[in-house]
Enzyme design. Structure first.
Site, PDB file in Angstrom:
ATOM      1  N   GLU A  86       0.844  -1.196   0.000  1.00 55.25           N
ATOM      2  CA  GLU A  86       0.000   0.000   0.000  1.00 55.25           C
ATOM      3  C   GLU A  86       0.880   1.246   0.000  1.00 55.25           C
ATOM      4  O   GLU A  86       0.624   2.218  -0.728  1.00 55.25           O
ATOM      5  CB  GLU A  86      -0.873  -0.035   1.252  1.00 55.25           C
ATOM      6  N   GLY A 217     -12.531  49.461  -4.924  1.00 52.74           N
ATOM      7  CA  GLY A 217     -12.164  49.666  -6.327  1.00 52.74           C
ATOM      8  C   GLY A 217     -13.400  49.792  -7.192  1.00 52.74           C
ATOM      9  O   GLY A 217     -14.519  49.493  -6.767  1.00 52.74           O
ATOM     10  N   MET A 218     -13.200  50.215  -8.425  1.00 56.03           N
ATOM     11  CA  MET A 218     -14.321  50.378  -9.348  1.00 56.03           C
ATOM     12  C   MET A 218     -14.892  49.011  -9.718  1.00 56.03           C
ATOM     13  O   MET A 218     -14.278  47.972  -9.486  1.00 56.03           O
ATOM     14  CB  MET A 218     -13.879  51.132 -10.609  1.00 56.03           C
ATOM     15  N   GLY A 219     -16.098  49.025 -10.294  1.00 51.66           N
ATOM     16  CA  GLY A 219     -16.738  47.783 -10.685  1.00 51.66           C
ATOM     17  C   GLY A 219     -15.941  47.036 -11.740  1.00 51.66           C
ATOM     18  O   GLY A 219     -15.309  47.649 -12.608  1.00 51.66           O
ATOM     19  N   GLY A 220     -15.964  45.723 -11.650  1.00 55.82           N
ATOM     20  CA  GLY A 220     -15.312  44.894 -12.658  1.00 55.82           C
ATOM     21  C   GLY A 220     -13.846  44.647 -12.437  1.00 55.82           C
ATOM     22  O   GLY A 220     -13.187  43.983 -13.246  1.00 55.82           O
ATOM     23  N   GLY A 222     -12.480  42.985  -9.909  1.00 57.03           N
ATOM     24  CA  GLY A 222     -12.188  41.700  -9.273  1.00 57.03           C
ATOM     25  C   GLY A 222     -12.214  41.704  -7.761  1.00 57.03           C
ATOM     26  O   GLY A 222     -11.602  40.844  -7.128  1.00 57.03           O
ATOM     27  N   LYS A 223     -12.935  42.655  -7.162  1.00 55.06           N
ATOM     28  CA  LYS A 223     -12.988  42.718  -5.693  1.00 55.06           C
ATOM     29  C   LYS A 223     -13.604  41.445  -5.102  1.00 55.06           C
ATOM     30  O   LYS A 223     -13.093  40.876  -4.139  1.00 55.06           O
ATOM     31  CB  LYS A 223     -13.798  43.942  -5.254  1.00 55.06           C
ATOM     32  N   THR A 224     -14.717  41.021  -5.674  1.00 52.75           N
ATOM     33  CA  THR A 224     -15.403  39.834  -5.168  1.00 52.75           C
ATOM     34  C   THR A 224     -14.556  38.584  -5.371  1.00 52.75           C
ATOM     35  O   THR A 224     -14.492  37.713  -4.492  1.00 52.75           O
ATOM     36  CB  THR A 224     -16.769  39.668  -5.868  1.00 52.75           C
TER      37      THR A 224
END
Length: 527
Positions: A86, A217-220, A222-224
């Site tokens: 094994e 940061g601004m939208g889009g 990649g914060k999430t």
């Protein structure tokens, strides 16, 4: 041989290798129970599978289909030819496919395992007599023991009591599984690792203070994605944890902040919580003050949301951490987040933006020579915004040079580029039915099951596939529709612009106050 380096090909998280007569009814049973409590899918063999000297196909498949093998070396481990075979198989999977191996030295000296002394030496005297005509077999077993004993592992003589040893092993396994999951889940996310390390340095995990970190940061940008990556990477270190996505949007729905707070508390305490009062009961605050908690509040746009959902920062126990993502820095400032604890998410660097765009436009990280000039123009226009790069790359995938030139000219026409204008390029390319389905999803169906949406909208899967190929929607692991909040906002804004001042004439209504107003005034438009 199937590669164990791919998480999708692994049937088990952990394979346990042990000498049954030594540890099945004591240490191994405790370790297995702890693994099960943590929902770590673990293979432990049935004694009926151990017949003869050679491991069965079922055992071989289980080893090959596991992410981690835990080898429990006990005093008579080496006396079992089954265990030794094994072990050889486990190390083959480690060396060929990158399987992780964790040795546990249970009441044995690691040097005895390494050098085959003590009971391990006694066992090999017998093996050498039995297999005197097969010395290479015995040598393979010796080499396997030496290799495994040189790996980083756990010594029961150094960590006592056994309950503590079990806890340490479980935490080690969780950490390894999280790291493995992170490397596969975020494969292809350009520029993510360096940003994660910067945020981790702000979190100072391990210090006993309570700390808040803002991601702004601004939208889009990649914060999430960043917050999600951090959560996946370190949440296992906390007693209670919760990732609350889309706070801004969810707080505007019927249940409002009251429902959101119940969700947060339910996830943190791992039970169904129903508390409608403005302030948390004393017994609830006391429970939270005893726990090390990690909460991510994603897309916050009002201080009131933070005040209500956290219920007072003094309620979290030592070592707790809170991450807030927002487009509005004033929210963080007003909530008292230190400037030194705010991470500003800027656009991707040029070489990162180039790589990300090429991944979507060409499905690899380089560009044909005849498109280089146009490529540079498009990438510069996106200004490092990951969402814009993904959408533009998807729009131009498999397009001719003439179509690239036309797209480039269209970008020039937007003199003051706004992210919505860039995103709308992909929407404008859709056919009429596809546009309607996109708007329906943006207004009503984000987060819903794919089959449910197909049934309600009475469309074929092909229409949704078009939206996927254009990076307008994605599907979660549980087959639920997902859409970036900027794309959702763009879709809803398109509907709003149909009749700005007369909601009743719009093609779709999703906001409950608009619906109430229209129904009350009896101004419903019939289609």
């Amino acid at each position: 041989m199937a590669s164990t380096s791919s998480s999708s090909s692994c049937k088990y998280d952990v394979f346990l290798s042990f000498r049954g007569e030594d540890t099945r009814d004591n240490f191994t049973s405790h370790l297995y129970a702890a693994l099960c409590r943590k929902k770590i899918k673990t293979f432990i063999d049935d004694e009926g599978l151990r017949r003869g000297d050679y491991i069965s196909p079922a055992i071989s498949d289980a080893i090959q289909g596991s992410k981690i093998s835990v080898i429990i070396f006990s005093k008579d481990y080496a006396s079992s030819k089954w265990c030794l075979n094994e072990l050889v198989k486990i190390l083959e999977c480690k060396n060929m496919n990158g399987q992780m191996v964790v040795p546990v030295f249970y009441h044995v000296d690691p040097s005895d395992v390494r050098k085959q002394n003590g009971t391990f030496g006694v066992a090999f005297v017998k093996h050498e007599k039995q297999f005197k005509d097969l010395p290479e077999k015995v040598q393979k077993w010796r080499a396997a023991l030496t290799e495994a004993s040189n790996l980083s592992g756990w010594d029961s003589m150094n960590i006592r009591p056994e309950a503590k040893l079990v806890d340490e092993i479980i935490n080690d396994i969780l950490k390894k599984l999280k790291a493995r999951s992170f490397s596969s889940d975020f494969n292809g996310f350009v520029g993510l690792n360096s940003r994660i390390e910067e945020i981790k340095s702000l979190l100072c995990i391990g210090l006993p203070d309570f700390r808040i970190v803002g991601i702004w940061g601004m939208g889009g940008t990649g914060k999430t994605t960043l917050a999600g990556a951090i959560f996946n990477l370190i949440s296992w270190e906390f007693e209670g944890k919760c990732f609350m996505a889309n706070v801004r949007e969810e707080s505007e729905k019927g249940g409002g902040l009251v429902h959101l707070r119940e969700q947060v508390l339910s996830e943190v305490l791992d039970e169904n919580i129903k508390i409608r009062t403005p302030d948390l009961p004393k017994y609830m605050r006391e429970r939270l003050q005893q726990m090390k908690i990690f909460i991510v509040l994603d897309d916050v746009n009002k201080v009131r949301q933070l005040e209500y959902l956290t219920g007072g920062l003094d309620q979290f126990g030592p070592g707790s951490r809170l991450i807030i993502t927002t487009r509005d820095k004033q929210v963080l400032d007003s909530f008292g987040v230190l400037n030194t604890n705010i991470y500003e998410v800027n656009g991707l660097k040029y070489h990162e933006a180039l790589e990300l765009f090429c991944n979507f436009a060409f499905k690899h990280d380089y560009c044909p020579d005849d498109l280089l000039v146009l490529l540079e123009r498009v990438v510069k226009y996106a200004n490092g915004n990951p969402l814009a790069l993904r959408v533009l790359g998807s729009v131009l995938h498999q397009k001719s040079k003439l179509e690239w030139e036309n797209a480039s000219e269209n970008l020039k026409m937007i003199s003051d580029p706004d992210i919505y204008d860039v995103l709308k390029i992909s929407y404008n390319e859709l056919k009429s039915e596809e546009k309607n389905i996109f708007l329906d999803i943006a207004c009503f169906f984000v987060g819903e099951e794919k089959d449910f949406v197909l049934r309600i909208l009475e469309v074929s899967n092909c229409v949704l596939n078009v939206l996927v190929l254009k990076s307008l929607i994605t599907f979660s692991y549980s087959n639920k529709l997902q859409m970036h909040d900027l794309l959702q906002e763009m879709g809803r804004e398109i509907v709003r612009q149909e009749f700005v001042k007369e909601p009743g004439k719009r093609s779709r209504l999703w906001y409950h106050e608009d619906v109430y107003h229209v129904l009350k005034k009896n101004k419903v438009r019939i289609y």
